[in-house]
Design a protein around this motif. Structure first.
Motif, mmCIF file in Angstrom:
data_model
loop_
_atom_site.group_PDB
_atom_site.id
_atom_site.type_symbol
_atom_site.label_atom_id
_atom_site.label_comp_id
_atom_site.label_asym_id
_atom_site.label_seq_id
_atom_site.Cartn_x
_atom_site.Cartn_y
_atom_site.Cartn_z
ATOM 1 N N HIS A 147 20.974 -57.986 5.484
ATOM 2 C CA HIS A 147 20.133 -57.948 4.288
ATOM 3 C C HIS A 147 19.375 -56.632 4.119
ATOM 4 C CE1 HIS A 147 20.841 -61.979 2.818
ATOM 5 N NE2 HIS A 147 20.701 -62.465 4.036
ATOM 6 N N LEU A 148 19.724 -55.622 4.922
ATOM 7 C CA LEU A 148 19.153 -54.300 4.677
ATOM 8 C C LEU A 148 19.639 -53.784 3.321
ATOM 9 C CD1 LEU A 148 19.651 -52.600 8.168
ATOM 10 C CD2 LEU A 148 17.481 -53.347 7.156
ATOM 11 N N PRO A 149 18.888 -52.919 2.670
ATOM 12 C CA PRO A 149 19.321 -52.376 1.368
ATOM 13 C C PRO A 149 20.673 -51.689 1.475
ATOM 14 C CG PRO A 149 17.025 -51.824 1.821
ATOM 15 C CD PRO A 149 17.574 -52.412 3.082
ATOM 16 N N LYS A 150 21.497 -51.837 0.461
ATOM 17 C CA LYS A 150 22.840 -51.255 0.476
ATOM 18 C C LYS A 150 22.820 -49.739 0.689
ATOM 19 C CE LYS A 150 25.188 -54.855 -2.188
ATOM 20 N NZ LYS A 150 25.911 -55.367 -1.006
ATOM 21 N N PRO A 151 21.876 -48.988 0.118
ATOM 22 C CA PRO A 151 21.858 -47.547 0.421
ATOM 23 C C PRO A 151 21.703 -47.261 1.919
ATOM 24 C CG PRO A 151 20.525 -48.006 -1.514
ATOM 25 C CD PRO A 151 20.894 -49.338 -0.931
ATOM 26 N N LEU A 152 20.940 -48.110 2.617
ATOM 27 C CA LEU A 152 20.800 -47.918 4.054
ATOM 28 C C LEU A 152 22.112 -48.217 4.776
ATOM 29 C CD1 LEU A 152 19.040 -47.145 6.381
ATOM 30 C CD2 LEU A 152 18.114 -49.467 6.449
ATOM 31 N N HIS A 153 22.870 -49.200 4.278
ATOM 32 C CA HIS A 153 24.198 -49.449 4.833
ATOM 33 C C HIS A 153 25.088 -48.214 4.699
ATOM 34 C CE1 HIS A 153 23.497 -53.505 5.884
ATOM 35 N NE2 HIS A 153 23.609 -54.047 4.672
ATOM 36 N N ARG A 154 24.972 -47.516 3.585
ATOM 37 C CA ARG A 154 25.767 -46.299 3.402
ATOM 38 C C ARG A 154 25.374 -45.251 4.447
ATOM 39 N NH1 ARG A 154 26.739 -49.919 0.517
ATOM 40 N NH2 ARG A 154 27.191 -49.932 -1.724
ATOM 41 N N VAL A 155 24.083 -45.147 4.695
ATOM 42 C CA VAL A 155 23.598 -44.203 5.704
ATOM 43 C C VAL A 155 24.128 -44.589 7.084
ATOM 44 C CG1 VAL A 155 21.541 -43.316 6.862
ATOM 45 C CG2 VAL A 155 21.538 -43.625 4.370
ATOM 46 N N GLU A 156 24.135 -45.886 7.382
ATOM 47 C CA GLU A 156 24.660 -46.362 8.664
ATOM 48 C C GLU A 156 26.110 -45.930 8.861
ATOM 49 O OE1 GLU A 156 23.328 -50.451 10.296
ATOM 50 O OE2 GLU A 156 23.331 -50.686 8.116
ATOM 51 N N VAL A 157 26.934 -46.147 7.845
ATOM 52 C CA VAL A 157 28.356 -45.809 7.965
ATOM 53 C C VAL A 157 28.536 -44.301 8.111
ATOM 54 C CG1 VAL A 157 30.619 -45.926 6.878
ATOM 55 C CG2 VAL A 157 29.034 -47.843 6.647
ATOM 56 N N ALA A 158 27.807 -43.536 7.311
ATOM 57 C CA ALA A 158 27.914 -42.078 7.400
ATOM 58 C C ALA A 158 27.474 -41.591 8.785
ATOM 59 C CB ALA A 158 27.063 -41.428 6.309
ATOM 60 N N ALA A 159 26.398 -42.158 9.306
ATOM 61 C CA ALA A 159 25.934 -41.791 10.645
ATOM 62 C C ALA A 159 26.966 -42.166 11.699
ATOM 63 C CB ALA A 159 24.602 -42.463 10.935
ATOM 64 N N ASN A 160 27.631 -43.300 11.504
ATOM 65 C CA ASN A 160 28.673 -43.719 12.432
ATOM 66 C C ASN A 160 29.827 -42.716 12.440
ATOM 67 O OD1 ASN A 160 30.093 -46.122 14.008
ATOM 68 N ND2 ASN A 160 31.555 -45.374 12.504
ATOM 69 N N HIS A 161 30.256 -42.276 11.256
ATOM 70 C CA HIS A 161 31.328 -41.279 11.177
ATOM 71 C C HIS A 161 30.926 -39.982 11.890
ATOM 72 C CE1 HIS A 161 33.589 -43.920 8.786
ATOM 73 N NE2 HIS A 161 33.137 -43.588 7.577
ATOM 74 N N PHE A 162 29.703 -39.561 11.688
ATOM 75 C CA PHE A 162 29.231 -38.329 12.319
ATOM 76 C C PHE A 162 29.220 -38.480 13.842
ATOM 77 C CE2 PHE A 162 25.728 -35.717 14.005
ATOM 78 C CZ PHE A 162 26.157 -34.458 13.608
ATOM 79 N N THR A 163 28.732 -39.628 14.313
ATOM 80 C CA THR A 163 28.622 -39.850 15.759
ATOM 81 C C THR A 163 29.988 -39.973 16.416
ATOM 82 O OG1 THR A 163 26.515 -40.991 15.402
ATOM 83 C CG2 THR A 163 27.573 -41.308 17.531
ATOM 84 N N GLN A 164 30.966 -40.505 15.704
ATOM 85 C CA GLN A 164 32.274 -40.728 16.312
ATOM 86 C C GLN A 164 33.257 -39.588 16.086
ATOM 87 O OE1 GLN A 164 33.478 -44.703 14.916
ATOM 88 N NE2 GLN A 164 32.733 -45.532 16.863
ATOM 89 N N LEU A 165 33.059 -38.784 15.065
ATOM 90 C CA LEU A 165 34.038 -37.750 14.759
ATOM 91 C C LEU A 165 33.551 -36.321 15.014
ATOM 92 C CD1 LEU A 165 35.397 -39.286 11.433
ATOM 93 C CD2 LEU A 165 36.585 -39.176 13.634
ATOM 94 N N VAL A 166 32.254 -36.121 15.040
ATOM 95 C CA VAL A 166 31.707 -34.773 15.250
ATOM 96 C C VAL A 166 31.032 -34.656 16.611
ATOM 97 C CG1 VAL A 166 30.085 -33.037 14.408
ATOM 98 C CG2 VAL A 166 31.375 -34.435 12.768
ATOM 99 N N VAL A 167 30.169 -35.606 16.915
ATOM 100 C CA VAL A 167 29.380 -35.535 18.142
ATOM 101 C C VAL A 167 30.240 -35.501 19.411
ATOM 102 C CG1 VAL A 167 27.643 -36.744 19.531
ATOM 103 C CG2 VAL A 167 27.373 -36.581 17.043
ATOM 104 N N PRO A 168 31.346 -36.257 19.505
ATOM 105 C CA PRO A 168 32.138 -36.210 20.754
ATOM 106 C C PRO A 168 32.604 -34.820 21.150
ATOM 107 C CG PRO A 168 32.805 -38.097 19.439
ATOM 108 C CD PRO A 168 31.869 -37.294 18.578
ATOM 109 N N VAL A 169 32.868 -33.970 20.181
ATOM 110 C CA VAL A 169 33.294 -32.601 20.496
ATOM 111 C C VAL A 169 32.196 -31.867 21.247
ATOM 112 C CG1 VAL A 169 34.052 -30.416 19.497
ATOM 113 C CG2 VAL A 169 34.790 -32.577 18.469
ATOM 114 N N LEU A 170 30.957 -32.194 20.939
ATOM 115 C CA LEU A 170 29.815 -31.495 21.547
ATOM 116 C C LEU A 170 29.609 -31.873 23.002
ATOM 117 C CD1 LEU A 170 27.272 -31.777 18.570
ATOM 118 C CD2 LEU A 170 28.896 -29.927 19.091
#
Length: 478
Positions: free
Chosen positions: A201-224
């Motif tokens: 029940h979190l606001p949908k815009p926050l869900h978008r932020v969650e997914v975007a953060a997930n993509h960043f953590t899984q696709l960019v951060v591992p290289v670091l």
């Protein structure tokens, strides 16, 4: 060779080893408490029958030599004892070779369990524990500083785990690319936790932020992870924070926790090797280099799978589970279905009979019962019931036996459940299963009814079934 060890990761190794031993403990405890009803001699998928179909080469393990429920129980509880010893630091009191042998014990023991666990042990975190546990054998103890190559291999596992999961999301369900998957996932995930309703029940815009953060953590951060400090520590810390967010949002067995354990190995805690620690012996250097070469060679198929357009999730490419491929939730269900199992003591099964519902420990049942936190403990039957609701094909091998055991009031099977509606000496005459659609209630519905779920009947999953009896014509064994 001075380059061979990394004294600055002395504390990181210690934290990693103790935390990994805790995960081992959870794995063995789960096996010890659940195996009889799942894979025991009278289990839904018995080990003896499975071993008659597979060779030692296909599924290596001790149970090819001997299997009995008593032996399996002793095996699992011994695994718990060894894990406790490792948590307590027994390996640090042994010579280097002795510590390596001690860490080899839980790996061999858990490998034997996984290789006879069949569908109950088909989850990615089983192979992940074995892959990480194998590398831990060669990480050393207080007689030597942590070897650089093993620290690299641990980061390599973490990289493949996260990067592979990120890729399969981008290649899979379109909702990951549209950033909308979390509009559904918290409601339809296999086993919601006590906070999942609120996450949904979190606001949908926050869900978008969650997914975007997930993509960043899984696709960019591992290289670091492969950059110098303190960047590698920052990357690992971000992964840990993301995993803790997932811990709060659902029950994913020990997947999140072993990911955190892996990330801890990349964190620079500031400690260094004590003065007087000798250099690594030549035999140890040779073993570590050989293991590194083995892992690099076995990484071919997982890497090829990871970069392939036809990427698959959670697969082992060798029976020892040394190097595997991972991934989760490449697709996300929009609607949640649940199989509700009911029994009646009536001699004739009718729609208006007194049907009483079996309650499972983790999966949704009574709409008013709030989900509980079980992870890192793994409720194997509850997870497979989620798959059964997706398609009966997932349950074809074991669901009929489950119903049969419920009709017998089998004690070991009932231990897997939260509650049985029938007393031990009065089993039901009939058991049936029905499919329901579940959805989270709204804030208003929660206040008015106290229920976190609303459910709607969909269809029959299994018709009323009773045990076959020689004196009753037409009865059918499930």
């Amino acid at each position: 060779m001075e380059w061979f060890t990394a004294p600055d990761y002395w504390t990181s190794r210690l934290v990693f080893q103790r935390a990994l031993a805790v995960v081992y403990l959870v794995g063995f405890l789960t096996a010890a408490l659940q195996f009889r009803a799942l894979i025991g001699e009278r289990g839904m998928l018995p080990v003896p029958a499975y071993l008659r179909r597979v060779s030692f080469r296909q599924a290596p393990g001790v149970f090819h030599v001997h299997y009995s429920d008593r032996f399996f129980a002793a095996w699992a509880w011994t695994g718990c004892a060894v894990s406790v010893a490792l948590v307590a630091g027994l390996d640090s009191l042994l010579p280097l070779w002795g510590a390596m042998l001690l860490w080899l014990v839980p790996w061999v023991m858990y490998l034997s369990i996984v290789n006879v666990g069949q569908t109950w042990y088909s989850f990615g975190w089983e192979s992940l524990l074995l892959e990480v546990g194998f590398l831990a054998v060669f990480l050393g103890n207080d007689e030597v500083a942590p070897p650089v190559l093993l620290l690299f291999l641990l980061r390599w596992v973490l990289f493949r785990l996260e990067f592979g999961a990120g890729l399969i999301k981008l290649r899979g369900d379109a909702c990951w690319r549209k950033l909308t998957c979390l509009d559904h996932h918290h409601e339809t995930q296999p086993m919601p936790g006590p906070l999942s309703w609120f996450f949904h029940h979190l606001p949908k815009p926050l869900h978008r932020v969650e997914v975007a953060a997930n993509h960043f953590t899984q696709l960019v951060v591992p290289v670091l992870l492969f950059t110098p400090q303190p960047v590698a520590t920052a990357a690992a810390s971000l992964m840990i924070a993301t995993q803790l967010w997932l811990v709060l949002s659902g029950n994913f067995s020990w997947l999140n926790w072993i990911t955190i354990v892996l990330a801890l190995s990349a964190v620079d805690f500031g400690g260094t090797a004590p003065d007087g620690v000798p250099g690594a012996p030549l035999w140890y250097e040779a073993v570590v280099i050989a293991v590194t070469a083995l892992v690099v060679g076995l990484s071919y198929h997982p890497v090829r799978n990871m970069i392939s357009r036809g990427q698959i999730m959670n697969r082992s490419f060798d029976p020892l589970h040394l190097v595997n491929t991972y991934g989760a939730f490449g697709s996300v269900s929009r609607v949640r279905y649940e199989v509700v199992v009911e029994g009646t003591a009536d001699d004739v099964a009718r729609e208006d009979s007194a049907w009483r519902e079996y309650e499972f420990k983790g999966k949704p049942g009574d709409p008013r019962r709030w989900p509980r936190q079980f992870a890192p403990y793994h409720l194997r039957l509850d997870w497979l019931m989620w798959f059964a609701a997706l398609s009966p094909a997932y349950a074809g091998a074991w669901f009929g036996v489950l119903v049969e055991r419920l009709l017998e009031n089998d004690r070991d099977t009932l231990k897997l459940l939260r509650a049985s509606p029938f007393p031990p000496d009065a089993p039901p005459c009939y058991v049936r299963a029905r499919l329901f659609r579940y959805r989270y209630t709204t804030w208003r519905e929660l206040r008015e009814t106290g229920a976190c779920w609303d459910r709607t009947y969909v269809r029959e999953f299994l018709p009323p079934t009773r045990l076959a009896r020689a004196d009753v014509v037409g009865d059918q064994r499930p």
